[in-house]
Design a protein around this motif. Structure first.
Motif, PDB file in Angstrom:
ATOM      1  N   ILE A 167       0.835  -1.210   0.000  1.00  0.00           N
ATOM      2  CA  ILE A 167       0.000   0.000   0.000  1.00  0.00           C
ATOM      3  C   ILE A 167       0.864   1.252   0.000  1.00  0.00           C
ATOM      4  O   ILE A 167       0.608   2.210  -0.744  1.00  0.00           O
ATOM      5  N   ALA A 168       1.907   1.263   0.853  1.00  0.00           N
ATOM      6  CA  ALA A 168       2.795   2.422   0.922  1.00  0.00           C
ATOM      7  C   ALA A 168       3.535   2.624  -0.394  1.00  0.00           C
ATOM      8  O   ALA A 168       3.733   3.760  -0.843  1.00  0.00           O
ATOM      9  N   ARG A 169       3.941   1.531  -1.022  1.00  0.00           N
ATOM     10  CA  ARG A 169       4.648   1.630  -2.296  1.00  0.00           C
ATOM     11  C   ARG A 169       3.741   2.238  -3.378  1.00  0.00           C
ATOM     12  O   ARG A 169       4.182   3.110  -4.160  1.00  0.00           O
ATOM     13  N   LYS A 170       2.489   1.817  -3.429  1.00  0.00           N
ATOM     14  CA  LYS A 170       1.556   2.377  -4.408  1.00  0.00           C
ATOM     15  C   LYS A 170       1.310   3.856  -4.145  1.00  0.00           C
ATOM     16  O   LYS A 170       1.194   4.655  -5.079  1.00  0.00           O
ATOM     17  N   ARG A 171       1.249   4.229  -2.862  1.00  0.00           N
ATOM     18  CA  ARG A 171       1.019   5.638  -2.526  1.00  0.00           C
ATOM     19  C   ARG A 171       2.193   6.500  -2.983  1.00  0.00           C
ATOM     20  O   ARG A 171       1.996   7.586  -3.542  1.00  0.00           O
ATOM     21  N   LEU A 176       5.008  10.081  -7.131  1.00  0.00           N
ATOM     22  CA  LEU A 176       6.099  10.247  -8.095  1.00  0.00           C
ATOM     23  C   LEU A 176       5.574  10.423  -9.514  1.00  0.00           C
ATOM     24  O   LEU A 176       6.208  11.110 -10.328  1.00  0.00           O
ATOM     25  N   ASN A 177       4.446   9.837  -9.812  1.00  0.00           N
ATOM     26  CA  ASN A 177       3.876   9.980 -11.152  1.00  0.00           C
ATOM     27  C   ASN A 177       3.397  11.403 -11.425  1.00  0.00           C
ATOM     28  O   ASN A 177       3.271  11.809 -12.585  1.00  0.00           O
ATOM     29  N   ASP A 206       5.820  18.383  -3.931  1.00  0.00           N
ATOM     30  CA  ASP A 206       4.554  18.114  -4.597  1.00  0.00           C
ATOM     31  C   ASP A 206       3.884  19.414  -5.038  1.00  0.00           C
ATOM     32  O   ASP A 206       4.449  20.514  -4.907  1.00  0.00           O
ATOM     33  N   SER A 207       2.670  19.311  -5.566  1.00  0.00           N
ATOM     34  CA  SER A 207       1.953  20.472  -6.095  1.00  0.00           C
ATOM     35  C   SER A 207       1.575  21.473  -5.013  1.00  0.00           C
ATOM     36  O   SER A 207       1.292  22.641  -5.310  1.00  0.00           O
ATOM     37  N   ASP A 208       1.566  21.036  -3.753  1.00  0.00           N
ATOM     38  CA  ASP A 208       1.272  21.928  -2.631  1.00  0.00           C
ATOM     39  C   ASP A 208       2.543  22.501  -2.011  1.00  0.00           C
ATOM     40  O   ASP A 208       2.502  23.040  -0.897  1.00  0.00           O
ATOM     41  N   PHE A 209       3.654  22.342  -2.706  1.00  0.00           N
ATOM     42  CA  PHE A 209       4.959  22.824  -2.244  1.00  0.00           C
ATOM     43  C   PHE A 209       5.364  22.196  -0.908  1.00  0.00           C
ATOM     44  O   PHE A 209       5.973  22.841  -0.057  1.00  0.00           O
ATOM     45  N   LYS A 239      14.625   3.024 -12.652  1.00  0.00           N
ATOM     46  CA  LYS A 239      13.751   2.535 -13.723  1.00  0.00           C
ATOM     47  C   LYS A 239      12.567   1.775 -13.144  1.00  0.00           C
ATOM     48  O   LYS A 239      11.447   1.852 -13.663  1.00  0.00           O
ATOM     49  N   GLU A 240      12.805   1.039 -12.088  1.00  0.00           N
ATOM     50  CA  GLU A 240      11.723   0.293 -11.438  1.00  0.00           C
ATOM     51  C   GLU A 240      10.651   1.240 -10.907  1.00  0.00           C
ATOM     52  O   GLU A 240       9.459   0.920 -10.933  1.00  0.00           O
ATOM     53  N   TRP A 241      11.079   2.426 -10.436  1.00  0.00           N
ATOM     54  CA  TRP A 241      10.139   3.413  -9.903  1.00  0.00           C
ATOM     55  C   TRP A 241       9.669   4.402 -10.983  1.00  0.00           C
ATOM     56  O   TRP A 241       8.958   5.364 -10.665  1.00  0.00           O
TER      57      TRP A 241
END
Length: 437
Positions: A167-171, A176-177, A206-209, A239-241
């Motif tokens: 779950i943490a990895r997907k978050r 990162l995307n 992130d977009s919220d600085f 590359k994996e990320w």
């Protein structure tokens, strides 16, 4: 003639056995599989009618000959008591208020799923064994805290830890995307099993600085430990990320192999996108490591004095009797309740801690030499003066290292003023008459 009791018993047992064998070939009644039977049960009324009664409110529903469960399903959607059960029983919890004597009443619901999630994080953060959840006293504690707690096994908590990681990895991957650039920090380590690995950390805004720091992976690096091999392992991780095209900077220490890593990685990234300032800021050298090299170089000039203090600490710590004598002398002189620290020669901050505590016990060492005939390494007054000077000067490096080694806040705007403060202190020391300048 009366029947023999033993013969009667044997006949009854034989008939029972035959009945069981016969039932094995008979068509068995199909087991009810509908979920409605968890909420209903059959009862027979006084007139012999068979109906289905709700387990929650006691309402009776007519039984149909074809065995359909549709009427029961419809009723379950309207059963008032079932809705309360499905929602879960809320419990009252008194919360302390802001003012004295004031308190508020909040309701809460025990959630075993949430409890398993928290336990999984506890196991990972504190590096506890999976069998921790099976400890008797742990389960007693949880039962005392809430009787609704259900004991879980080591296999279950292991799977929970894997799920929490997923779950943490997907978050992190989602974050990162959404970003266009990020900064990578990496360093090589060696485990106690003599396994070489590389920790890869990603920093981005992130977009919220908001600044984020994420440890992406611990990558094992097989021999030979060349710059090319380290680069290949690092690039595979990026590359994996899916961030191999998003690098803006790479922060590493000043090892020569890292020059090769930075050069190769910058070539790969520059082929896919244009780097800011043509990549002049891509390779960032660790400022804390530069300070470490400066201090290590300076300590070689007074290595004899440091060795002398180190031998003093070793002598006192060599036996319980010497430690007791030293402790008693410290109490007599009303010294602070501290302990001597033996440094690790490869870590200058440990040497700084050793010198600072040893200097505080300067008077104790003098009295200790008068009582311990085997103590031959007492520093002279001149040496103690040099220890004091070095101790104070290393304090500047120690504070600067703490500031610029932070990882939860930006440091690029802080290191220059810290280095300038060290430069001023070095200028003052250079002009000090005690050192013949």
């Amino acid at each position: 003639m009366e029947d023999n009791p033993e013969v009667v018993i044997l006949d009854e047992q034989a008939r029972a056995s035959n009945d069981e064998d016969h039932e094995a070939f008979c068509k068995k009644k199909r087991k009810t599989s509908s979920v409605v039977w968890e909420n209903f049960h059959e009862i027979t009324l006084a007139d012999g009618t068979i109906v289905h009664q709700c387990n929650h409110c006691g309402e009776k529903v007519k039984k149909y000959k074809d065995g359909t469960t549709t009427p029961m399903r419809r009723y379950l959607q309207e059963c008032p008591k079932l809705k309360v059960v499905q929602k879960g029983q809320l419990k009252l919890n008194a919360m302390p208020g802001k003012s004295d004597g004031a308190s508020g009443i909040l309701n809460w619901k025990f959630d075993m799923t949430r409890m398993r999630e928290v336990i999984a994080h506890m196991i990972m953060v504190h590096e506890l064994p999976f069998s921790f959840v099976e400890y008797d006293l742990f389960n007693v504690l949880m039962k005392e805290a809430n009787p609704s707690y259900t004991k879980i096994s080591r296999a279950m908590v292991k799977q929970d830890c894997i799920s929490a990681y997923g779950i943490a990895r997907k978050r992190i991957q989602k974050l990162l995307n959404l970003v266009n650039s990020c900064s990578i920090t990496t360093d090589m380590w060696t485990s106690i099993q003599n396994i070489h690995y590389m920790v890869v950390t990603c920093h981005f805004v992130d977009s919220d600085f908001k600044l984020h720091k994420c440890i992406l992976n611990f990558v094992e690096v097989p021999p030979p430990y060349t710059g090319i091999r380290i680069h290949d392992c690092l690039y595979e991780c990026l590359k994996e990320w899916k961030i191999e095209k998003k690098d803006v900077t790479l922060t590493v220490d000043n090892a020569k192999t890292n020059d090769v890593v930075a050069k190769k990685l910058m070539e790969n990234v520059s082929i896919q996108k244009k780097l800011p300032i043509d990549g002049k800021m891509f390779h960032v050298r660790c400022c804390a490591h530069i300070l470490n090299l400066l201090v290590q170089d300076g300590l070689t000039k007074i290595k004899d004095i440091i060795h002398n203090v180190r031998e003093c600490v070793k002598h006192v710590s060599a036996s319980p009797g010497r430690l007791h004598t030293f402790s008693e002398l410290s109490k007599q002189l009303q010294m602070p309740k501290k302990h001597l620290i033996l440094d690790v020669s490869t870590r200058w901050n440990a040497t700084y801690a050793m010198l600072s505590t040893a200097f505080e016990f300067k008077k104790v060492f003098v009295n200790y030499a008068e009582r311990e005939s085997t103590y031959k390494t007492l520093p002279s007054e001149e040496d103690w003066q040099k220890v004091e000077d070095v101790w104070h000067f290393l304090g500047l490096f120690n504070e600067a290292t703490k500031v610029i080694s932070g990882s939860e806040y930006p440091t690029s705007n802080l290191f220059l003023q810290e280095l300038y403060g060290i430069k001023e202190a070095m200028d003052d020391l250079f002009l000090d008459e005690r050192y013949g300048c």
